[in-house]
Enzyme design. Structure first.
Site, PDB file in Angstrom:
ATOM      1  CG  ASP A 185      -1.874   1.167   1.201  1.00  0.00           C
ATOM      2  OD1 ASP A 185      -1.466   2.269   0.780  1.00  0.00           O
ATOM      3  OD2 ASP A 185      -3.039   0.988   1.563  1.00  0.00           O
ATOM      4  CG  HIS A 186       1.654   4.139  -3.281  1.00  0.00           C
ATOM      5  ND1 HIS A 186       0.380   3.868  -3.709  1.00  0.00           N
ATOM      6  CD2 HIS A 186       1.824   5.461  -3.441  1.00  0.00           C
ATOM      7  CE1 HIS A 186      -0.177   4.997  -4.119  1.00  0.00           C
ATOM      8  NE2 HIS A 186       0.666   5.982  -3.985  1.00  0.00           N
ATOM      9  CD  GLU A 224      -5.421  10.906  -7.284  1.00  0.00           C
ATOM     10  OE1 GLU A 224      -4.362  10.636  -7.838  1.00  0.00           O
ATOM     11  OE2 GLU A 224      -6.366  10.110  -7.196  1.00  0.00           O
ATOM     12  CG  HIS A 248      -4.069   4.423  -0.972  1.00  0.00           C
ATOM     13  ND1 HIS A 248      -3.141   3.418  -0.899  1.00  0.00           N
ATOM     14  CD2 HIS A 248      -4.258   4.657  -2.293  1.00  0.00           C
ATOM     15  CE1 HIS A 248      -2.787   3.060  -2.131  1.00  0.00           C
ATOM     16  NE2 HIS A 248      -3.454   3.793  -2.988  1.00  0.00           N
TER      17      HIS A 248
HETATM   18  C1  BG6 Z   1      -3.130   4.644  -6.594  1.00  0.00           C
HETATM   19  C2  BG6 Z   1      -4.463   4.754  -7.298  1.00  0.00           C
HETATM   20  O1  BG6 Z   1      -3.141   3.582  -5.684  1.00  0.00           O
HETATM   21  O2  BG6 Z   1      -2.858   5.856  -5.910  1.00  0.00           O
HETATM   22  C3  BG6 Z   1      -4.490   5.949  -8.231  1.00  0.00           C
HETATM   23  O3  BG6 Z   1      -4.700   3.573  -8.033  1.00  0.00           O
HETATM   24  C4  BG6 Z   1      -4.084   7.204  -7.501  1.00  0.00           C
HETATM   25  O4  BG6 Z   1      -5.773   6.100  -8.816  1.00  0.00           O
HETATM   26  C5  BG6 Z   1      -2.783   6.993  -6.762  1.00  0.00           C
HETATM   27  O5  BG6 Z   1      -3.951   8.241  -8.452  1.00  0.00           O
HETATM   28  C6  BG6 Z   1      -2.438   8.186  -5.893  1.00  0.00           C
HETATM   29  O6  BG6 Z   1      -1.162   8.007  -5.369  1.00  0.00           O
HETATM   30  P1  BG6 Z   1      -0.159   9.202  -5.218  1.00  0.00           P
HETATM   31  O7  BG6 Z   1       1.016   8.648  -4.522  1.00  0.00           O
HETATM   32  O8  BG6 Z   1       0.143   9.691  -6.599  1.00  0.00           O
HETATM   33  O9  BG6 Z   1      -0.879  10.240  -4.425  1.00  0.00           O
END
Ligand code: BG6
Length: 500
Positions: A185-186, A224, A248
């Site tokens: 889960d980045h 976003e 997230h």
């Molecule tokens: C991803 C989603 O997990 O996270 C995307 O699939 C989203 O839709 C992205 O844009 C957002 O991550 P970050 O790190 O760019 O804020």
């Protein structure tokens, strides 16, 4: 975990090596780790995919990927060459057993070259339909469970609902042991997200007031400005709830709400998060409308440029029922949080790019100042800025200078860049380093993913059963549908503008 990975031998097998995820995130992150001297001396990357290219073509592809997506560029050609020589490419059909047997032979050869115990890191940067076949293929070739120095990395989407997650997870845990599986889960790799625990548990200041006696509500926003771009095919099956909230935002909630762990060991931390997920009040199917709101963007204007509506995007059905915005109101039924709403919202094509956690404190029990004096006062808030600003802001009320008593909102700020005067690593750099170090703290255990699916499932089902009659219901460039405002207004609250 302080581990020196530089003495290890790591063979990093990247399935889906030519795909978008590899090019946008994984390779740039590895390159930055390389620049900082964090890759072991005995490290190789074996890219695997179905494209008929050779290793030189892969290197050229990655040179371009780094040029486009890395936060830093090679100092000179020699720097690039020393990185590029670490990788090679193999064309493979990932549905065929032979591919894994060939891979095993290649890995055994590496073992002979390095004469040491090589950690095999299998990264599935592929479409999700290949996750199970890859895990099974590796296990059948003797590269799974019984082969202890192996790690398997899984990206989302991990299933599409509770049942499909369980089916996938059964395959993963049949073929690899739970401690070998790293579920990404980045968001958990973002510095500011990791700092939530540091802020809460490394300071005596916040913890005594971090509860229902002092906190009125918590609002978590991940907005976003971008649309879904070329990901229409994926997004039509996902939607904002699956794409962002199930993983997230739910993890952010856990970090805000969890109890202090006894140690920072992976399972201590993950057990405390699990306690939160288990305490979240399930949403009754018949009351979904009271606890969740959905939206889909219409065309609109963003910074003077006209943006298309979701239904006009490539790969999207003209009458799509997929939500590009989702908001939820959740309650954590335990001693600390009883009665405190946690509001979560996320969406595409919103007014700006911002991710923050806003902790709103309760009003003072008694206003001593005459009403007119406090007109400009705002509730005290602690805002944890995740991105693009990275820091913490405490908003409180102060007296305006002058002979009269007038109150005014002011802010105290901590900003990462200013405080540490250093560049903050990307989430993928942190997470790849942790995978190489074998530290699962920032990765999802199966029970967490399962609990999160259980919590969103009533909403997913209700939304699927009852297509939204008002879609599209918010203009690109706005803050989402009115129903999201109503969701919090029912508690007398409102979403506050992001903090600058
Ligand atoms: C991803 C989603 O997990 O996270 C995307 O699939 C989203 O839709 C992205 O844009 C957002 O991550 P970050 O790190 O760019 O804020």
């Amino acid at each position: 975990m302080e581990t020196d990975i530089r003495n290890q031998c790591i063979a990093f097998v990247l399935f889906g090596a030519t795909g978008n995820l590899s090019q946008r995130l994984i390779i740039p992150a590895l390159f930055n780790l390389f620049l900082d001297g964090y890759l072991p001396e005995r490290f190789c990357l074996i890219g695997v995919d179905r494209s008929e290219i050779d290793s030189d073509q892969l290197r050229a592809l990655y040179r371009n990927a780094v040029a486009q997506h890395s936060r830093r560029q090679p100092r000179d050609d020699a720097t690039w060459q020393s990185f590029a020589k670490l990788f090679e490419y193999r064309t493979a059909n990932l549905l065929k057993t032979e591919s894994y047997v060939e891979l095993r032979d290649r890995l055994e050869k590496q073992q002979q070259i390095w004469c040491s115990s090589v950690v095999h890191l299998f990264y599935m940067a592929t479409p999700p339909s290949l996750f199970a076949p890859i895990a099974q293929g590796l296990a059948a070739a003797g590269l799974g469970k019984e082969h202890s120095p192996a790690r398997l990395v899984v990206e989302k989407p991990m299933g599409n609902d509770l049942d499909t997650f369980r089916a996938l997870n059964d395959v993963l845990t049949d073929t690899f042991d739970e401690p070998q599986i790293f579920r990404m889960d980045h968001f958990l790799g973002k510095e500011t997200v990791q700092n939530v625990l540091a802020m809460r548990f490394a300071n005596p200041l916040f913890e005594p007031i971090w509860n229902r006696r002092y906190i009125d509500h918590v609002a978590i926003t991940v907005a976003e400005s971008g649309g879904i771009g070329s990901r229409g095919g994926y997004y039509e099956q996902a939607g904002a709830l699956r794409d962002m909230i199930q993983n997230h935002l739910m993890q952010l909630l856990c970090l805000v709400a969890m109890e202090p762990p006894a140690t920072y060991d992976a399972d201590d931390v993950r057990n405390k998060k699990m306690d939160v997920l288990r305490a979240i009040r399930p949403i009754p199917p018949e009351l979904v409308h009271e606890f969740a709101a959905r939206g889909q963007y219409d065309h609109g204007w963003m910074a003077g440029v006209e943006a298309a509506g979701y239904r006009e995007e490539a790969g999207v059905k003209a009458d799509s029922n997929t939500e590009t915005f989702a908001a939820m109101k959740l309650y954590v039924d335990n001693w600390r949080w009883q009665g405190v709403p946690f509001y979560l919202r996320t969406g595409k094509r919103l007014a700006m790019d911002v991710a923050e956690i806003s902790v709103r404190f309760q009003d003072v029990p008694h206003h001593s100042f005459p009403d007119v004096v406090g007109l400009n006062a705002e509730p005290t808030r602690l805002v944890i800025q995740i991105q693009p600003e990275q820091g913490i802001v405490l908003k409180f009320t102060a007296k305006e200078p002058g002979f009269h008593i007038r109150l005014h909102p002011v802010a105290m700020r901590f900003n990462y860049r200013e405080a540490f005067r250093t560049e903050v690593p990307e989430a993928y750099e942190t997470l790849l380093w942790d995978i190489m170090a074998g530290d699962p703290t920032l990765f999802m255990r199966a029970d967490q993913v399962e609990a999160a699916w259980k919590l969103v499932e009533p909403v997913l089902n209700a939304w699927e059963r009852n297509p939204a009659p008002d879609f599209p219901n918010y203009a690109a460039g706005s803050w989402g549908p009115e129903s999201a405002e109503a969701l919090v207004a029912r508690n007398g609250d409102s979403w506050l503008a992001p903090t600058h």
